[in-house]
Design a protein around this motif. Structure first.
Motif, PDB file in Angstrom:
ATOM      1  N   THR A  43       0.817  -1.266  -0.099  1.00  0.00           N
ATOM      2  CA  THR A  43       0.120   0.248  -0.010  1.00  0.00           C
ATOM      3  C   THR A  43       0.666   1.251   0.100  1.00  0.00           C
ATOM      4  N   LEU A  44       1.762   1.232   0.956  1.00  0.00           N
ATOM      5  CA  LEU A  44       3.033   2.287   0.822  1.00  0.00           C
ATOM      6  C   LEU A  44       3.604   2.689  -0.390  1.00  0.00           C
ATOM      7  N   ALA A  45       3.876   1.470  -1.101  1.00  0.00           N
ATOM      8  CA  ALA A  45       4.593   1.502  -2.423  1.00  0.00           C
ATOM      9  C   ALA A  45       3.563   2.309  -3.541  1.00  0.00           C
ATOM     10  N   VAL A  46       2.364   1.902  -3.623  1.00  0.00           N
ATOM     11  CA  VAL A  46       1.674   2.565  -4.297  1.00  0.00           C
ATOM     12  C   VAL A  46       1.029   3.711  -3.840  1.00  0.00           C
ATOM     13  N   THR A  47       1.178   4.179  -2.754  1.00  0.00           N
ATOM     14  CA  THR A  47       0.652   5.428  -2.345  1.00  0.00           C
ATOM     15  C   THR A  47       1.997   6.568  -2.642  1.00  0.00           C
ATOM     16  N   ASN A  48       3.163   6.084  -2.468  1.00  0.00           N
ATOM     17  CA  ASN A  48       4.312   6.815  -2.797  1.00  0.00           C
ATOM     18  C   ASN A  48       4.719   6.942  -4.096  1.00  0.00           C
ATOM     19  N   LYS A  86       2.613   8.106  -6.301  1.00  0.00           N
ATOM     20  CA  LYS A  86       2.008   9.507  -6.675  1.00  0.00           C
ATOM     21  C   LYS A  86       3.108  10.536  -6.625  1.00  0.00           C
ATOM     22  N   GLN A  87       3.746  10.541  -5.750  1.00  0.00           N
ATOM     23  CA  GLN A  87       4.946  11.693  -5.929  1.00  0.00           C
ATOM     24  C   GLN A  87       6.146  11.437  -7.103  1.00  0.00           C
ATOM     25  N   GLN A  88       6.014  10.161  -7.646  1.00  0.00           N
ATOM     26  CA  GLN A  88       6.984   9.879  -8.558  1.00  0.00           C
ATOM     27  C   GLN A  88       6.386  10.220  -9.841  1.00  0.00           C
ATOM     28  N   LEU A  89       5.235  10.558 -10.027  1.00  0.00           N
ATOM     29  CA  LEU A  89       4.669  10.948 -11.290  1.00  0.00           C
ATOM     30  C   LEU A  89       5.047  12.364 -11.514  1.00  0.00           C
ATOM     31  N   ASP A  90       5.447  12.540 -12.759  1.00  0.00           N
ATOM     32  CA  ASP A  90       6.113  13.984 -13.164  1.00  0.00           C
ATOM     33  C   ASP A  90       5.660  13.865 -14.839  1.00  0.00           C
ATOM     34  N   LYS A  91       6.370  14.932 -15.545  1.00  0.00           N
ATOM     35  CA  LYS A  91       6.124  15.339 -16.958  1.00  0.00           C
ATOM     36  C   LYS A  91       6.775  14.030 -17.811  1.00  0.00           C
ATOM     37  N   THR A  92       7.605  13.491 -17.382  1.00  0.00           N
ATOM     38  CA  THR A  92       7.829  12.247 -17.958  1.00  0.00           C
ATOM     39  C   THR A  92       6.668  11.518 -18.205  1.00  0.00           C
ATOM     40  N   PHE A  93       6.004  10.986 -17.107  1.00  0.00           N
ATOM     41  CA  PHE A  93       4.621  10.354 -17.367  1.00  0.00           C
ATOM     42  C   PHE A  93       3.888  10.713 -18.383  1.00  0.00           C
ATOM     43  N   VAL A  94       3.500  12.257 -18.215  1.00  0.00           N
ATOM     44  CA  VAL A  94       2.631  12.944 -19.176  1.00  0.00           C
ATOM     45  C   VAL A  94       3.261  12.689 -20.591  1.00  0.00           C
ATOM     46  N   ALA A  95       4.724  12.821 -20.858  1.00  0.00           N
ATOM     47  CA  ALA A  95       5.319  12.853 -22.151  1.00  0.00           C
ATOM     48  C   ALA A  95       5.088  11.354 -22.683  1.00  0.00           C
ATOM     49  N   ALA A  96       5.308  10.200 -21.653  1.00  0.00           N
ATOM     50  CA  ALA A  96       5.089   9.156 -22.369  1.00  0.00           C
ATOM     51  C   ALA A  96       3.569   8.775 -22.804  1.00  0.00           C
ATOM     52  N   CYS A  97       2.704   9.294 -22.107  1.00  0.00           N
ATOM     53  CA  CYS A  97       1.248   9.123 -22.379  1.00  0.00           C
ATOM     54  C   CYS A  97       1.122   9.676 -23.834  1.00  0.00           C
ATOM     55  N   HIS A  98       1.742  10.882 -23.895  1.00  0.00           N
ATOM     56  CA  HIS A  98       1.485  11.616 -25.290  1.00  0.00           C
ATOM     57  C   HIS A  98       2.135  10.904 -26.403  1.00  0.00           C
ATOM     58  N   LYS A  99       3.201  10.218 -26.203  1.00  0.00           N
ATOM     59  CA  LYS A  99       3.952   9.391 -27.019  1.00  0.00           C
ATOM     60  C   LYS A  99       3.129   8.093 -27.403  1.00  0.00           C
ATOM     61  N   VAL A 140      10.296   4.148 -11.141  1.00  0.00           N
ATOM     62  CA  VAL A 140       9.454   3.659  -9.983  1.00  0.00           C
ATOM     63  C   VAL A 140      10.258   2.945  -9.073  1.00  0.00           C
ATOM     64  N   GLN A 141      10.411   3.606  -7.849  1.00  0.00           N
ATOM     65  CA  GLN A 141      11.123   2.964  -6.822  1.00  0.00           C
ATOM     66  C   GLN A 141      10.408   2.737  -5.465  1.00  0.00           C
ATOM     67  N   VAL A 142      10.688   1.663  -4.952  1.00  0.00           N
ATOM     68  CA  VAL A 142      10.225   1.536  -3.638  1.00  0.00           C
ATOM     69  C   VAL A 142      10.859   1.419  -2.638  1.00  0.00           C
ATOM     70  N   GLU A 143      10.454   1.655  -1.265  1.00  0.00           N
ATOM     71  CA  GLU A 143      11.392   1.889  -0.031  1.00  0.00           C
ATOM     72  C   GLU A 143      11.958   0.208   0.405  1.00  0.00           C
ATOM     73  N   GLN A 144      11.020  -0.584   0.228  1.00  0.00           N
ATOM     74  CA  GLN A 144      11.459  -1.977   0.322  1.00  0.00           C
ATOM     75  C   GLN A 144      10.177  -3.028  -0.124  1.00  0.00           C
ATOM     76  N   GLU A 145      10.843  -4.137  -0.598  1.00  0.00           N
ATOM     77  CA  GLU A 145      10.049  -5.220  -1.008  1.00  0.00           C
ATOM     78  C   GLU A 145       9.275  -5.885   0.013  1.00  0.00           C
ATOM     79  N   ALA A 146       8.109  -6.532  -0.110  1.00  0.00           N
ATOM     80  CA  ALA A 146       7.331  -7.067   0.777  1.00  0.00           C
ATOM     81  C   ALA A 146       8.199  -8.196   1.316  1.00  0.00           C
ATOM     82  N   CYS A 147       8.844  -9.043   0.531  1.00  0.00           N
ATOM     83  CA  CYS A 147       9.630  -9.897   0.908  1.00  0.00           C
ATOM     84  C   CYS A 147      10.690  -9.774   2.152  1.00  0.00           C
TER      85      CYS A 147
END
Length: 326
Positions: free
Chosen positions: A22-27, A29-42, A145-152
């Motif tokens: 849940t924390l990985a998915v919540t975080n 949102k902070q990693q979304l930026d103009k690159t994501f938008v540019a990728a969608c445009h592409k 896309v980076q996470v603080e830790q794996e659930a493993c």
């Protein structure tokens, strides 16, 4: 360890995994930026298809991503990178856009394809956790896309990281869906075989009984003969129409019971005991809407009429059940 302690341990592990993911998915949102938008445009401007590649767990996520894109208006398919090195790379054209998934950005089977992809001038979007990786540097666009830790518990097995990329893929697909103005009807066209497709595609015209199977009598016909029509057509009802084919009413099993309770002569005209103002639906009405009307009105059949309210057929709840609409 007794059964009670084992049960508590299992539940605690499950809760910890869900919290981490849940924390990985919540975080994310902070990693979304103009690159994501540019990728969608592409991807919106892609003249070919979107080709998703990934190895191992990333491959499984990539396969799901491609499937979601394809079903929501963005033509896409998955190519296994190992198979690509042995001929499947020919499936990718110069007008396509490749999305490459690799947590490390150094997956050999994926990076081995980079020289050919770049030489052919195919646009490349990568999704990794390392923007200094070989894959990231070779890409036209890189989404981190980076996470603080794996659930493993050993922080080894891809768990939270793959969940985050899965969520990112869904975010991308839905963003493209909305940007394209993709409608429920469009969605149904790519899902004709499932129950959802049937609910979105099937119309009453596709299921109604018409022509010689459509029960209909004139108002001066006796109740007795109307019963013969009901029995012959096996609908548990018959319409009553005038000489011009206009709908006057309907006679059902329920009307028959009520007529007998009033000791009505079985040779009385059907027009005397029919129900007037029966429920109807227009042609091209979605079958699922017919179901809703039947449920709201506590009835099992509807008369299908044209734009002039002339009856064309009848649709029964059994037909809708059989078709898988209900």
């Amino acid at each position: 360890m007794n059964d009670s302690n084992l049960e508590q341990q299992i539940l605690a592990s499950a809760e910890r995994v869900i919290d981490i993911e849940t924390l990985a998915v919540t975080n994310l949102k902070q990693q979304l930026d103009k690159t994501f938008v540019a990728a969608c445009h592409k991807l919106l401007n892609c003249q070919g298809k979107v080709v998703v590649i990934g190895m191992g767990k990333s491959g499984h996520i990539g396969s799901k991503m491609a499937a979601t894109l394809a079903s929501t208006g963005t033509p896409a398919f998955f190519v296994h990178p190992a198979e690509a090195s042995h001929g499947d790379l020919g499936m990718i054209g110069e007008l396509d856009v490749v999305i490459a998934l690799s947590n490390s950005g150094e997956t050999h089977e994926v990076t081995a394809l980079l020289p050919v992809i770049k030489r052919r001038g195919i646009e490349l979007i990568s999704i990794t956790s390392n923007d200094s990786s070989s894959l990231a540097k070779a890409s036209d666009l890189h989404i981190k896309v980076q996470v603080e830790q794996e659930a493993c518990p050993h922080n080894l097995a891809p768990t939270a990281s793959t969940t985050a990329v899965l969520a990112l893929g869904d975010a991308m697909a839905v963003s493209l869906l909305e940007a394209r103005g993709f409608t429920p009807d469009d969605f149904a066209l790519s899902h004709p075989g499932g129950s959802l497709g049937k609910r979105l595609i099937l119309q009453v015209d596709d299921l109604m009984h018409s022509g010689s199977s459509f029960p209909s009598v004139k108002p001066d016909v006796s109740i007795r003969n109307a019963l013969f029509e009901m029995t012959d057509k096996r609908m548990g009802m018959t319409t009553v129409t005038d000489k011009q084919g206009n709908l006057l009413g309907i006679f059902t099993d329920g009307d028959l019971r009520r007529a007998f309770e009033r000791d009505v002569d079985i040779d009385a005209p059907i027009g005397d005991v029919m129900t007037k103002g029966c429920k109807t639906v227009k042609t091209q009405t979605l079958a699922v809407d017919a179901v809703n009307l039947m449920e709201e009105s506590s009835i099992t059949s509807l008369i299908v009429v044209d734009s002039n309210d002339k009856p064309l057929g009848v649709i029964h709840m059994h037909d809708l059940l059989k078709a898988g609409v209900v």
